[in-house]
Design a protein around this motif. Structure first.
Motif, short mmCIF file in Angstrom:
data_model
loop_
_atom_site.label_atom_id
_atom_site.label_comp_id
_atom_site.label_asym_id
_atom_site.label_seq_id
_atom_site.Cartn_x
_atom_site.Cartn_y
_atom_site.Cartn_z
N TYR A 36 -9.98 5.19 -1.76
CA TYR A 36 -9.17 4.22 -1.10
C TYR A 36 -8.68 4.99 0.30
CZ TYR A 36 -8.96 1.76 -5.46
OH TYR A 36 -9.38 0.96 -6.38
N SER A 44 -12.60 2.64 4.30
CA SER A 44 -12.28 3.55 3.08
C SER A 44 -13.59 3.74 2.38
CB SER A 44 -11.32 2.80 2.11
OG SER A 44 -12.02 1.77 1.75
N HIS A 70 -4.16 1.49 -10.48
CA HIS A 70 -4.53 1.59 -8.93
C HIS A 70 -4.45 0.12 -7.99
CE1 HIS A 70 -7.54 5.33 -9.78
NE2 HIS A 70 -6.13 5.52 -9.87
N TRP A 73 -3.52 -0.52 -4.51
CA TRP A 73 -4.69 -0.32 -3.37
C TRP A 73 -5.85 -1.32 -3.43
CZ3 TRP A 73 -3.11 4.48 -6.17
CH2 TRP A 73 -2.18 5.17 -5.63
N TRP A 74 -6.37 -1.51 -4.67
CA TRP A 74 -7.70 -2.31 -4.86
C TRP A 74 -7.38 -3.85 -4.63
CZ3 TRP A 74 -7.56 -5.79 -8.69
CH2 TRP A 74 -6.91 -5.47 -9.93
N GLU A 77 -7.74 -4.04 -0.77
CA GLU A 77 -8.97 -3.67 -0.35
C GLU A 77 -9.88 -4.80 -0.55
OE1 GLU A 77 -10.24 -1.54 1.43
OE2 GLU A 77 -9.25 0.34 1.45
N LEU A 304 -10.14 -0.81 7.19
CA LEU A 304 -9.08 -0.66 6.54
C LEU A 304 -7.97 -1.61 6.39
CD1 LEU A 304 -8.40 3.32 6.43
CD2 LEU A 304 -9.24 1.88 4.34
N LEU A 308 -2.20 -1.07 3.84
CA LEU A 308 -2.83 -0.02 3.07
C LEU A 308 -1.93 1.57 3.60
CD1 LEU A 308 -6.37 -0.30 1.73
CD2 LEU A 308 -4.30 -0.74 0.53
N THR A 310 -2.70 4.28 4.83
CA THR A 310 -4.09 4.92 4.98
C THR A 310 -3.96 6.59 5.07
OG1 THR A 310 -4.63 2.92 6.35
CG2 THR A 310 -6.00 5.02 6.63
#
Length: 338
Positions: A36, A44, A70, A73-74, A77, A304, A308, A310
């Protein structure tokens, strides 16, 4: 192409990135799994891997394996990729489980599938060359349907943090027979492997789904039996609940050690021409990429997600090395610079 009508991609993105946990630190002071993060700007690593996978098989035949913890994050994404099938592992139990879970889901949808497995921690400067090599692996499976075909990269040096593939012999042929695998050798052994013509193991591979499942049954019969019970409708509760219970009991199982090394002599490897490939799963890999990859930014659709936290791994490594120099001298900086 007609011969690829049953081609599926599986992106492995469930790892915790423990080797970079002291480097990939987010604004909250907590580690962020490397997939990520970005390197030298741009999308990413997981977005790069998914773009790669969708090029190979199309978005509706792409699966990405992630870990439940996770989700923060996902979920962001992957929000704009509705056709990509997200396979959520209750927790990370190693690469063997990370391959077997989506493999069985592919087989349930498409029993005649050929799968291409792609890690999510690679940076590639020349994507068309990598794509051509993946297609060369798939084409070889048309000729030898029972073979697992890996992608191996010409080494840039005696890297001790990567796995290696030793071909039975080197020739002008693009596809070579595998003699053995060597996992993370010491410096002296890595230098020998360079002289012997060994290749870096990318862990990118292709195989017919039913043959890959048979390979699991041969190498890890106990694991396939446990997954069979959890995945097949046995009337013992919802599948998600059975999979969660299964993962509570599973040990970590490494695909390279438990499967590849046990069956290496029956496999093939495509020698990939130089394409600027880097595995950024280690500090050395990040350093190589930071030196060899220009800072870039993709189109907004590939950027991205703004929400997030980053982390750019090249910048994070630099900050980590600065801290190391201040606290302990140069233990890591001198090693990465070699």
């Amino acid at each position: 192409m007609k011969k690829q009508r049953n081609l599926w991609s599986i992106v492995l993105a469930g790892g915790d990135g423990s080797r970079l946990s002291r480097i990939a630190i987010g604004p909250e002071g907590l580690p962020i799994p490397k997939q990520y993060c970005s390197v030298n700007g741009g999308p990413s690593l997981i977005r790069q891997a998914l773009r790669r996978a969708r090029t190979v098989a199309g978005p509706d035949r792409t699966m990405v394996v992630v870990a439940a913890d996770h989700r923060r994050w996902w979920s962001l994404e992957l929000a704009d990729l509705p056709l990509v099938k997200v396979v959520v592992q209750p927790c990370n139990r190693g690469t063997a489980c990370g391959v077997l879970l989506p493999l069985m889901q592919v087989m349930a949808r498409d029993p005649d599938a050929t799968v291409v497995v792609l890690p999510s921690d690679h940076v590639v400067a020349d994507e068309p060359t990598l794509f051509a090599s993946i297609i060369a692996a798939v084409d070889h499976i048309d000729r030898e349907p029972d073979r697992l075909v890996l992608l191996g990269f010409e080494p840039e040096g005696p890297d001790t943090g990567l796995g290696w593939i030793a071909p039975r012999f080197r020739s002008e042929d693009r596809v070579l027979a595998v003699e053995r695998f060597v996992e993370k050798p010491d410096r002296e052994r890595a230098e020998e492997l360079v002289r012997e013509g060994a290749l870096w193991n990318s862990f990118i591979f292709a195989m017919r789904a039913e043959e890959l499942f048979a390979l699991f049954q041969w190498a890890l019969p106990w694991l396939t039996r446990m997954f069979d019970y959890a995945m097949v409708d046995s009337g013992a509760g919802p599948q998600a609940a059975r999979v969660a219970q299964l993962y509570e009991r599973l040990p970590d199982v490494d695909f390279s050690r438990a499967v590849l090394q046990e069956a290496g002599a029956d496999m093939r490897v495509v020698a990939v021409p130089p394409c600027g490939w880097t595995d950024v799963g280690t500090p050395d890999g990040i350093a190589r990429c930071a030196k060899g990859c220009s800072r870039h930014f993709e189109s907004r659709s590939e950027a991205l997600t703004a929400a997030l936290p980053t982390v750019d791994l090249a910048d994070a490594l630099g900050a980590y090395l600065d801290r190391a120099e201040q606290e302990r001298g140069e233990p890591l900086a001198s090693r990465v610079a070699d």
